[in-house]
Design an enzyme around this catalytic site. Sequence first.
Site, mmCIF file in Angstrom:
data_model
loop_
_atom_site.group_PDB
_atom_site.id
_atom_site.type_symbol
_atom_site.label_atom_id
_atom_site.label_comp_id
_atom_site.label_asym_id
_atom_site.label_seq_id
_atom_site.Cartn_x
_atom_site.Cartn_y
_atom_site.Cartn_z
ATOM 1 N N HIS A 116 0.874 -1.179 0.000
ATOM 2 C CA HIS A 116 0.000 0.000 0.000
ATOM 3 C C HIS A 116 0.914 1.233 0.000
ATOM 4 O O HIS A 116 2.028 1.179 0.535
ATOM 5 C CB HIS A 116 -0.834 -0.065 1.289
ATOM 6 C CG HIS A 116 -1.889 0.988 1.420
ATOM 7 N ND1 HIS A 116 -1.616 2.270 1.837
ATOM 8 C CD2 HIS A 116 -3.231 0.948 1.218
ATOM 9 C CE1 HIS A 116 -2.743 2.964 1.891
ATOM 10 N NE2 HIS A 116 -3.745 2.187 1.516
ATOM 11 N N ASP B 1 3.311 -4.718 8.019
ATOM 12 C CA ASP B 1 2.092 -3.949 7.821
ATOM 13 C C ASP B 1 0.934 -4.922 8.023
ATOM 14 O O ASP B 1 0.639 -5.751 7.158
ATOM 15 C CB ASP B 1 2.083 -3.338 6.413
ATOM 16 C CG ASP B 1 0.770 -2.610 6.116
ATOM 17 O OD1 ASP B 1 -0.189 -2.753 6.899
ATOM 18 O OD2 ASP B 1 0.703 -1.918 5.091
ATOM 19 N N GLN C 49 -4.233 -5.388 7.003
ATOM 20 C CA GLN C 49 -5.207 -6.355 6.500
ATOM 21 C C GLN C 49 -5.154 -7.691 7.225
ATOM 22 O O GLN C 49 -6.092 -8.481 7.130
ATOM 23 C CB GLN C 49 -5.023 -6.583 4.994
ATOM 24 C CG GLN C 49 -5.271 -5.344 4.144
ATOM 25 C CD GLN C 49 -6.674 -4.769 4.306
ATOM 26 O OE1 GLN C 49 -7.610 -5.426 4.759
ATOM 27 N NE2 GLN C 49 -6.824 -3.504 3.955
ATOM 28 N N LYS D 82 -10.399 -0.901 10.513
ATOM 29 C CA LYS D 82 -10.548 -2.070 9.629
ATOM 30 C C LYS D 82 -10.894 -3.329 10.424
ATOM 31 O O LYS D 82 -11.065 -4.399 9.847
ATOM 32 C CB LYS D 82 -9.255 -2.304 8.845
ATOM 33 C CG LYS D 82 -8.933 -1.184 7.836
ATOM 34 C CD LYS D 82 -7.726 -1.539 7.030
ATOM 35 C CE LYS D 82 -7.127 -0.374 6.279
ATOM 36 N NZ LYS D 82 -7.921 0.072 5.138
ATOM 37 N N CYS E 40 -4.831 2.544 -3.565
ATOM 38 C CA CYS E 40 -3.564 2.995 -2.965
ATOM 39 C C CYS E 40 -2.444 1.987 -3.193
ATOM 40 O O CYS E 40 -1.569 1.812 -2.333
ATOM 41 C CB CYS E 40 -3.713 3.307 -1.479
ATOM 42 S SG CYS E 40 -4.900 4.599 -1.149
HETATM 43 N N1 7TS Z 1 -1.621 -0.989 4.586
HETATM 44 C C1 7TS Z 1 -2.527 -1.758 3.973
HETATM 45 C C2 7TS Z 1 -2.155 -3.149 3.557
HETATM 46 C C3 7TS Z 1 -3.812 -1.263 3.757
HETATM 47 O O1 7TS Z 1 -4.718 -2.036 3.156
HETATM 48 C C4 7TS Z 1 -4.142 0.048 4.163
HETATM 49 C C5 7TS Z 1 -5.490 0.648 3.886
HETATM 50 C C6 7TS Z 1 -3.156 0.800 4.819
HETATM 51 C C7 7TS Z 1 -1.907 0.250 5.001
HETATM 52 C C8 7TS Z 1 -3.414 2.158 5.335
HETATM 53 O O2 7TS Z 1 -4.339 2.133 6.358
HETATM 54 P P1 7TS Z 1 -4.877 3.493 6.997
HETATM 55 O O3 7TS Z 1 -5.870 3.057 8.007
HETATM 56 O O4 7TS Z 1 -3.688 4.175 7.571
HETATM 57 O O5 7TS Z 1 -5.488 4.270 5.867
HETATM 58 N N2 7TS Z 1 -6.150 0.136 2.781
HETATM 59 C C9 7TS Z 1 -7.232 0.656 2.187
HETATM 60 C C10 7TS Z 1 -7.880 0.036 1.108
HETATM 61 O O6 7TS Z 1 -7.523 -1.004 0.586
HETATM 62 N N3 7TS Z 1 -8.918 0.791 0.730
HETATM 63 O O7 7TS Z 1 -8.989 1.851 1.547
HETATM 64 C C11 7TS Z 1 -7.942 1.778 2.444
#
Ligand code: 7TS
Length: 414
Positions: free
Chosen positions: A128, A206, A209, A232, A371
Site C-alpha cells: 500500500h 504492515d 489487513q 478495519k 492505494c
Molecule cells: N496498509 C494496507 C495493507 C492497507 O490495506 C491500508 C489501507 C493501509 C496500510 C493504510 O491504512 P490506513 O488506516 O492508515 O489508511 N487500505 C485501504 C484500502 O484497501 N482501501 O482503503 C484503504
Amino acid sequence: MSRSTLLDVEAIRRDFPILAQEVRPGVKLVYLDSTATSQKPRQVIEAVDHYYREQNANVHRGIYQLSEAATDAYEEARKKIRAFINAASWREIVFTRNTTESINLVAQTWGRVNLGPDDAVLISEMEHHSNIVPWQLLAQEKGFDLLVVPVRDDGLLDMDTFDRFLQEHPVKLVAITHMSNVLGTINPIERIIRDAHSAGALVLVDGAQSVPHLPVDVQALDADFLAFSGHKMLGPTGVGVLYGRRSLLEAMPPFLGGGDMIRRVRFGGSEWNELPYKFEAGTPGIAQAVGLGAAVDYLSAVGMDRIHAYEQEIAAYALERLAEVPGLTVYGPDASRKGAVAAFTMDGMHPHDIAQLLDAEGVAVRAGHHCAMPLHERFGLVATTRASFYLYNTMQEVDALIEALYKAKEVFSF
Ligand code: 7TS
C-alpha cells in the site's frame, strides 16, 4: 449456497445496525468493502457512547475521579490490544491514528537514526502507498537504497529475489505487508522474519489487513514492529496501533513533541516520558481507543481462527462464482493463499463503471488503484474493481454480487 457451519453469521449480522439498511426501498445493502473500512457492531458503538456519557475527561492529567475513569478505560483498551496480538508488555502498544501514522512513526524515529547511505530497506511490489512513500521520503534524505521484491504472475511474492536481496545487499529493515489489500495474498511472514533476522535485518509488518482477519501473535512471529488500524477491525476511525519490541522503542527518539510525551521540560533540554507515552504526544483518541478495545473483545469472542476459516470458505466460494462470469479476470493467488479479497476486471468495462452499476443493485464495492499504484502497473492495469468480505458477509451476498455483475454486463451489451 448453503450456510457455513463455522460462524452464526445471521446472529453476527444482527449486531451490525448498518447492515439492515436498504439503499433504496426494497434493495438491501450488500457491503463488500471491508478492506477499506469495516462496519461496527453495536458493542463498539455502545462502548464509545458509554465512554462519552459516563467517563469523558482527559487522560493522564486530572486527579479527580472522572479523569481517573477515563485513564483507566484508555489503559484497559491498551491491555486488551496487548493480549490480542500477544505482545510481551502493554508498554509495547503505542496508540496512533492509523497504520499510516504507525509506519511513518517508525520511519521518522528508528529510520532517521539508523538508516544511512550504506544501508538498504526492502519492501515489496504489493505494498500500500503508506508502506512505500514514508520510505521514499526518508531515502531521499538519507540516501539508502529502497529495494522492491517483485510480485509473480500468480500474485505471490518472488521469494527467490527476496533471498537474493538479503544476500547481496546490506538490508537493515524489511517493511512488508502481511496481507495484500488488492490481491489478498497472505505472505509467508514467519519465513520472511526468520530470514530477515538471519541476515541481520529488522522487520516491520504492515498488519492493516492481517490483524483484522487472521490470528496474529507478535511473539510467535518474532516481529520487530507491527502496524495496524482500528477502523478495519470493527473499531472506530482515528485510532491505530504500533507494536514495537520494547528494546527498540526504548532506544528510539520521540516522534511528535508536545504534552504527555515528556517527563520534564526545560528550555535547556527536555526528558522523555516512559513507554509508550513517549510516542503519544497530545490528547489521544480516547473514545476511539475504548471503542477499539470493545472491537477486540468482539473479535476475540467470535475467535480469530474461526473468522479466518470462515473467510477462506467465503473466498473460495466467491472465486468459484466469479470464475463463471465470462470475460472476468480475478488477480491474485487461489483461495488457499489469500484472504477474502477479490480484485477483478471485466473485458470491455471500466472498473469504475462496474462499481457504479453494482451500486445501483445495492452492492458496495471499491474501484480504483486502492492505494497500490505500482502493483496495478505491474499487472498492466490502472484500476480494478474490488469486492472484499468480513465475518458479517454471507454466501448469499456473494450470489448477489454475481447477479449484479451479470446485470452490469447486460447494460454494456447494448
Ligand atoms: N496498509 C494496507 C495493507 C492497507 O490495506 C491500508 C489501507 C493501509 C496500510 C493504510 O491504512 P490506513 O488506516 O492508515 O489508511 N487500505 C485501504 C484500502 O484497501 N482501501 O482503503 C484503504
